[in-house]
Every structure is written in structure tokens, then in C-alpha cells.
Enzyme design. Sequence first.
Site, mmCIF file in Angstrom:
data_model
loop_
_atom_site.group_PDB
_atom_site.id
_atom_site.type_symbol
_atom_site.label_atom_id
_atom_site.label_comp_id
_atom_site.label_asym_id
_atom_site.label_seq_id
_atom_site.Cartn_x
_atom_site.Cartn_y
_atom_site.Cartn_z
ATOM 1 N N GLU A 1 0.826 -1.210 0.000
ATOM 2 C CA GLU A 1 0.000 0.000 0.000
ATOM 3 C C GLU A 1 0.866 1.268 0.000
ATOM 4 O O GLU A 1 0.441 2.312 -0.481
ATOM 5 C CB GLU A 1 -0.940 -0.025 1.223
ATOM 6 C CG GLU A 1 -2.199 0.790 1.017
ATOM 7 C CD GLU A 1 -3.252 0.582 2.115
ATOM 8 O OE1 GLU A 1 -3.194 -0.431 2.829
ATOM 9 O OE2 GLU A 1 -4.123 1.453 2.239
ATOM 10 N N HIS B 1 6.913 -26.868 0.629
ATOM 11 C CA HIS B 1 6.209 -27.942 -0.066
ATOM 12 C C HIS B 1 5.115 -27.399 -0.976
ATOM 13 O O HIS B 1 4.192 -28.117 -1.324
ATOM 14 C CB HIS B 1 5.640 -28.919 0.963
ATOM 15 C CG HIS B 1 6.733 -29.581 1.750
ATOM 16 N ND1 HIS B 1 7.281 -30.792 1.399
ATOM 17 C CD2 HIS B 1 7.431 -29.151 2.835
ATOM 18 C CE1 HIS B 1 8.241 -31.092 2.258
ATOM 19 N NE2 HIS B 1 8.365 -30.114 3.133
ATOM 20 N N LYS C 1 -13.277 2.692 -1.397
ATOM 21 C CA LYS C 1 -14.076 3.139 -0.236
ATOM 22 C C LYS C 1 -15.190 4.071 -0.726
ATOM 23 O O LYS C 1 -16.343 3.943 -0.348
ATOM 24 C CB LYS C 1 -13.194 3.917 0.758
ATOM 25 C CG LYS C 1 -12.348 3.047 1.684
ATOM 26 C CD LYS C 1 -11.697 3.926 2.777
ATOM 27 C CE LYS C 1 -10.864 3.122 3.756
ATOM 28 N NZ LYS C 1 -10.312 3.882 4.876
HETATM 29 O O1 PA5 Z 1 -2.889 1.957 5.880
HETATM 30 C C1 PA5 Z 1 -3.969 2.494 5.766
HETATM 31 O O2 PA5 Z 1 -4.116 3.721 5.852
HETATM 32 C C2 PA5 Z 1 -5.226 1.674 5.524
HETATM 33 O O3 PA5 Z 1 -4.951 0.339 5.366
HETATM 34 C C3 PA5 Z 1 -6.182 1.839 6.699
HETATM 35 O O4 PA5 Z 1 -5.564 1.386 7.865
HETATM 36 C C4 PA5 Z 1 -7.482 1.087 6.468
HETATM 37 O O5 PA5 Z 1 -8.069 1.487 5.258
HETATM 38 C C5 PA5 Z 1 -8.447 1.346 7.609
HETATM 39 O O6 PA5 Z 1 -8.632 2.710 7.773
HETATM 40 P P1 PA5 Z 1 -9.213 3.304 9.109
HETATM 41 O O7 PA5 Z 1 -8.248 3.044 10.213
HETATM 42 O O8 PA5 Z 1 -9.380 4.756 8.838
HETATM 43 O O9 PA5 Z 1 -10.512 2.607 9.357
#
Ligand code: PA5
Length: 464
Positions: A290, A319, A433
Site C-alpha cells: 500500500e 512444499h 471506499k
Molecule cells: O494503511 C492504511 O491507511 C489503511 O490500510 C487503513 O488502515 C485502512 O483502510 C483502515 O482505515 P481506518 O483506520 O481509517 O478505518
Amino acid sequence: MSIRLNYNNMMKHTIGEQGISEIEYSSHTTLAQFAHAKVEEGRGKGMQGWMDSPYNQKEVVKLINATAKRIRKTCDSFVVLGIGGSALGPIAVFTALKHLYYNELPKKVRKGPKFYVIDNVDPEKMNALFDVIDIEKTVFNVITKSGATSETMSQYLIVMDMLKAKLGDKASEHIIATTSEYKGNLIKIAKDNNIETFYIPEGVGGRFSELSPVGLLPAAVVGIDIAEMLRGARDMDRKCKTNDMWRNPALAIATLQYISIKSGKNIGVIMPYADSLKYIADWYAQLWAESLGKEVDNDGNKVNVGQTPVKALGVTDQHSQVQLFNEGPYDKVITFIEVGQFRSEMNIPNGCEEYPDVNFLCGHSLGELMNNELYATRYNLVQQHRANYTIYLEAIDEFHIGALLYLMELQTAYAGAMFDIDVYNQPGVEGGKNATYALFGRKGYESKAQEIKNAKPDDTKYII
Ligand code: PA5
């Protein structure tokens, strides 16, 4: 106590043409120094608040430990509701540091509540949870930085509704919110309902938040020494203060990966050799994917960079996936995590003297077998000229886990600086989202809803 990096098997002198020569590595000195300086300049600023986490939480740790103590005394279960960066860290640290069958242990051995993380909206899983917990003896930790994530807020609504039905006014006592102090809906809901709250600092994004209250509260509730985790992170931070990529392990990894990605190694396998570290691979996969998977650089140029993380577990995946790692395309860098000392050991007894092909195992231990299989796999990969490096953890304890998490966060930040991308945004995730909000008719997303409605429907020609 230490973490070591061994990257011999990334180099030309070991794996030949697929490796990196010392000259090539050294030619990236300026870039590495630039990345180090950029990350250092940003320390504590903007979205780099996570770099302060090991240092500025003395008071927070006290508060968390006090809350954890109360929960440990009074509750049977503790449930984290969250997703992505708000769930993967708690899962990873819990699995790394607690008994591998923690929930199955008797309460007097556990000395704390059972621990669950619900990081999906699968109705079957959610229903299953309520089959095994007594909500009157459970605390739910709702974790969402934005305070708006559909999955987490849906979970919150379900839980709050159930708690209110059973406990009326006392429902809020069974919820703890971990969220932004200033933004989003959860903080407003928490205030309106008198819900105990821990704050996620503004400069700490989801995937960099494990060493903030996001990870620290769940960890403390199951009896993990969170101050020691932060001490491990500080130790790693100190190690990485130098801009010398021959001595700074996070900078070395970032540089090696940068060179590898540039030469087409677009897959990064992460393969710990310990069941307890299995979910560290999940946590790392999110961090690396990410943060680095980006369409544009900081100047808006289309770059489409990133390295696809693949999670594997030693020895289990020897394996299955190792066949591909050994003989498939030369498009991978494999990160091994090796453990010096397992928390417990088990000897392989005698009993098969008359069968030499089994007897050779007798008198050894499972830990020995695990690590010898790692050496054997690594040896084989080198014979096949496959790029790999090893992060060595002397032991799996709070100190080393804190240090490992921080190492991986830093390496990601350095790599992002090398690629000149924004490590801390996630437009690709926000897109999904927003589309979900639109599909559910959320106010403010009307034009998105229209856009989705106008989208070309699936062509039946391609559906069989
Ligand atoms: O790394 C990130 O920003 C995302 O993976 C968020 O953690 C995830 O989308 C969840 O977001 P939030 O903590 O606002 O619910």
C-alpha cells in the site's frame, strides 16, 4: 539482543548475473543518502509522526497499561474491530508474542481475556464470533483512524445494538474507541456515548500505526510488555541513524530492493521461518504494497511503481511455493526471517533405529530441523541464482518484534523516497471506499453513484 541483516545472497559474488555487484550497489550511495536525509527531515512532521512513536508515548503507555489491567481482571474476551492498518498489526503482534494456542489455554494460564480480531464483514464470521463470546463479559476495541471506514463502522453498529439490547445504559462500558482526536465520526460518537477513547496521532497512518495505541492497547490487554516493544523500536531507530547503507540495515534493504525492482524483480516474497511470525508477513505485505504501489510520483508523473508482496511460511511453503521460487521466472526477491532461539523446543525422540531413512532425524530437535531446512532452502536458491536476504532475529520477544516492525517501516519510507513517491497516501484504496459509500447512497457521493450507474454493464458474451 539483536537483529542482523545478511544480504550476501543479493550480491553478484554469490548468485552471479542475477545479483548486484558491489560497484552497482555503491553507485546508489547518493540516492541512499538522499532518501535517508529526506526521511530524517520529515521525522515527526506530516505523516511521519510514526517516527516519534517510540519516544513520545510515556504517558500513553501508562494510560494503556491501566486500562489493560482493568480489562485483564474483568473480561473474558477482548475483540478488535478494524481493518487494514487498524487490524493487521494487532494480529501480527499477538501471534508473534503470545502462546500459539492462547485462546485455548485455561484462563488461569492466560491471565487475560481471549483475543479476537474481526477484520472483515463476512456475516458468517461475525455471527460465529457471537457464538463463542459472552458480550456481557467482552470489551470491543473499535479501531479506525478515519472514523468512517464502512466495514469497521458496520461492525460497531452491530455490536453497539447488541450491547444496548442486553445492557442498556451500560453498553458504552464495553466499547473502547481508538481513533483520530479531531476527524471522523467515531470520535463524535464516542463523545456522545461516553466511550473511553485512545487517540491515533494525526501524523500516524494506518499501516504505520502498530506502535501507537492501535497496536499497543490490544497488545497490553493480552499481557505483552509494550514499553519493551517501544524500546526495541528505539534501538532500531538508533541503528538506522547513520546514512551509511553499509551499516544501516533499513537503508541497505531499501537500496537492494530499489535496484532489484528497477531490474524487473517485481515480486517480493516474505517468508518467516516461525509460525509465530506468520502474520508479520501479512502486516508487512500491506505496508510494502500500500505504501509503494503508486501510479504517480511526487511531481505527478505516471510511474506505476511497486513490488507485489507474496506471503510464504517456512517450512510449510517449501512444499508448495518454493518450487516456483527455485525454478520460475527471475522476478523475485525473497526475504527470509530467521529465528535464533525459539521460545520452546521439542526433541525428536529415538524409536526408529531399524529404519535409517527415518532414524537420521532422531536425537535432533524441531527447531534444529526448522533452521536446517531454512539453510537448505537458501542454499538451493543460491545454486539457482535466486536473490534473497535474511533478517535474523536472535529471539522472538517484545524487544525484537518492536525492532523488526520499526525496521520494516523505515525501509518502506526510504524506498518511497528513492522512488520519489508518496508512501503515506492510498488513492487506490480510497477509490474503492468512495465507490462503496456511493453504492450505499451516502450523502455527498451522489455524483459517484451516478458515475457507477452509468458504467457499462458486464457483457454477457464473457460470462459462461
Ligand atoms: O494503511 C492504511 O491507511 C489503511 O490500510 C487503513 O488502515 C485502512 O483502510 C483502515 O482505515 P481506518 O483506520 O481509517 O478505518
